[in-house]
Design a protein around this motif. Structure first.
Motif, mmCIF file in Angstrom:
data_model
loop_
_atom_site.group_PDB
_atom_site.id
_atom_site.type_symbol
_atom_site.label_atom_id
_atom_site.label_comp_id
_atom_site.label_asym_id
_atom_site.label_seq_id
_atom_site.Cartn_x
_atom_site.Cartn_y
_atom_site.Cartn_z
ATOM 1 N N TYR A 1 7.282 -0.308 5.073
ATOM 2 C CA TYR A 1 8.280 -0.990 5.980
ATOM 3 C C TYR A 1 9.509 -1.110 5.359
ATOM 4 N N CYS A 2 9.725 -1.331 3.970
ATOM 5 C CA CYS A 2 11.386 -1.266 2.987
ATOM 6 C C CYS A 2 10.668 -0.364 1.970
ATOM 7 N N LEU B 1 -4.859 -10.610 0.793
ATOM 8 C CA LEU B 1 -3.822 -10.764 2.148
ATOM 9 C C LEU B 1 -2.636 -10.355 1.431
ATOM 10 N N ALA B 2 -2.933 -10.744 -0.286
ATOM 11 C CA ALA B 2 -1.435 -10.410 -0.524
ATOM 12 C C ALA B 2 -1.327 -8.355 -0.905
ATOM 13 N N MET B 3 -2.548 -8.219 -1.057
ATOM 14 C CA MET B 3 -2.256 -6.634 -0.658
ATOM 15 C C MET B 3 -2.672 -6.177 0.561
ATOM 16 N N SER B 4 -1.675 -7.089 1.801
ATOM 17 C CA SER B 4 -1.595 -6.247 2.697
ATOM 18 C C SER B 4 -0.006 -6.619 2.974
ATOM 19 N N PHE B 5 0.776 -7.751 1.906
ATOM 20 C CA PHE B 5 1.852 -8.010 1.855
ATOM 21 C C PHE B 5 2.390 -6.986 1.569
ATOM 22 N N ILE C 1 3.288 -2.290 10.355
ATOM 23 C CA ILE C 1 3.079 -1.141 9.700
ATOM 24 C C ILE C 1 3.129 -0.085 10.491
ATOM 25 N N LEU C 2 1.652 -0.117 11.307
ATOM 26 C CA LEU C 2 1.667 1.128 11.820
ATOM 27 C C LEU C 2 2.754 1.648 12.981
#
Length: 298
Positions: free
Chosen positions: A128-129, A117-121, A222-223
């Motif tokens: 994204y930014c 979950l942390a890696m996805s953030f 992201i996609l």
């Protein structure tokens, strides 16, 4: 019906199960694939840790999370080593030893989910930014995220162990797996287990349900962002990251949900099914994660 209380005056052992039927005849042959899986897991995760430690450029938060994931996989592998290798032919596990393995197995499983979950953030912020990546994911933020993951694991796993250890065990002490799992041990209790079940249900909702949903949401955003604005090279890079992360997600949660469903709805299934699912749940993620993330970085 006699009850065996969990006291020092009445010690007892849990008996773990290998591969039913086949183990007595083909013990050596069955142990070979297990040895290979353990070897791949230990070598793969050790290689990732060594590469990140020795390469000065790999200091970004994404590599810190990856190294933590590798440490978690090593912990999960080493926790199952005494009863899972079929090298030592250990069948009896003391009460304290079984509960220690129970704590480590479930804590590392929850930690692996939390790290994904942390890696996805981290991926979301990086794609994204990207301009504000360094200012958002500072060392202090990453440290707080790590502390939160640790607290989450303790709060999820420790109460389950405490609740289970306070209950009396009766009937057979024969476990249907090679490891001491909560789903397997709780069925040997001869007392009211409603509190345990409700707490386990809450943990399932917070981890097995919420974590994948948040990860899928992150990858979807992201996609959506990349496919609308980026070049083909950037799109392929983002797709590679999302694909590897989703595969790691599937490897973990399909096996985790599979074990839970087997214990919930297929209690009378063949013992071979229970043993195979337990081994997939605890061995496949530590083996596959180094392969998936090595492919991604190449």
């Amino acid at each position: 019906m006699s009850e065996v209380m969990n006291t020092i005056q009445d010690p007892f052992y849990f008996t773990v199960t290998g591969i039913p039927v086949f183990e007595e005849v083909y013990h050596i042959w069955i142990s070979i694939p297990f040895r290979c899986l353990y070897t791949v897991s230990i070598m793969g995760n050790t290689a990732i840790l060594t590469a990140i430690r020795t390469e000065p450029s790999l200091v970004q938060p994404m590599y810190l999370f990856l190294s933590t994931l590798a440490l978690t996989d090593l912990g999960l592998t080493l926790s199952t080593l005494p009863t899972g290798m079929l090298w030592f032919n250990i069948q009896k596990f003391s009460f304290e030893g079984c509960f220690a393995q129970f704590l480590f197995l479930h804590a590392f499983s929850i930690m692996e989910s939390s790290i994904l979950l942390a890696m996805s953030f981290d991926h979301y912020v990086a794609i994204y930014c990207p301009v504000h990546y360094a200012t958002i994911l500072t060392n202090s933020v990453v440290g707080r995220m790590g502390l939160s993951i640790l607290c989450r694991c303790v709060l999820a796993a420790l109460p389950s162990l405490f609740l289970l250890s306070c209950l009396p065990f009766c009937h057979s002490h024969l476990l249907s797996h090679s490891y001491c799992l909560h789903q397997d041990m709780i069925r040997l209790v001869c007392a009211d287990i409603r509190v345990n079940n409700w707490y386990a249900f809450a943990v399932v909702l917070l981890i097995i349900v919420m974590d994948p949903l948040l990860i899928v949401l992150s990858d979807t955003l992201i996609l959506k962002s990349i496919l609308g604005t980026a070049s083909w090279t950037e799109r392929l890079w983002a797709l590679n990251i999302c694909l590897c992360h989703m595969l790691a997600l599937l490897v973990l949660y399909v096996s985790m949900v599979g074990v839970s469903m087997i214990h919930r709805f297929a209690k009378h299934a063949s013992p071979l099914v229970h043993v195979i699912m337990a081994n997939i749940y605890l061995l496949v993620p530590p083996v596959m994660n180094p392969i998936l993330y090595s492919v991604k970085d190449n």
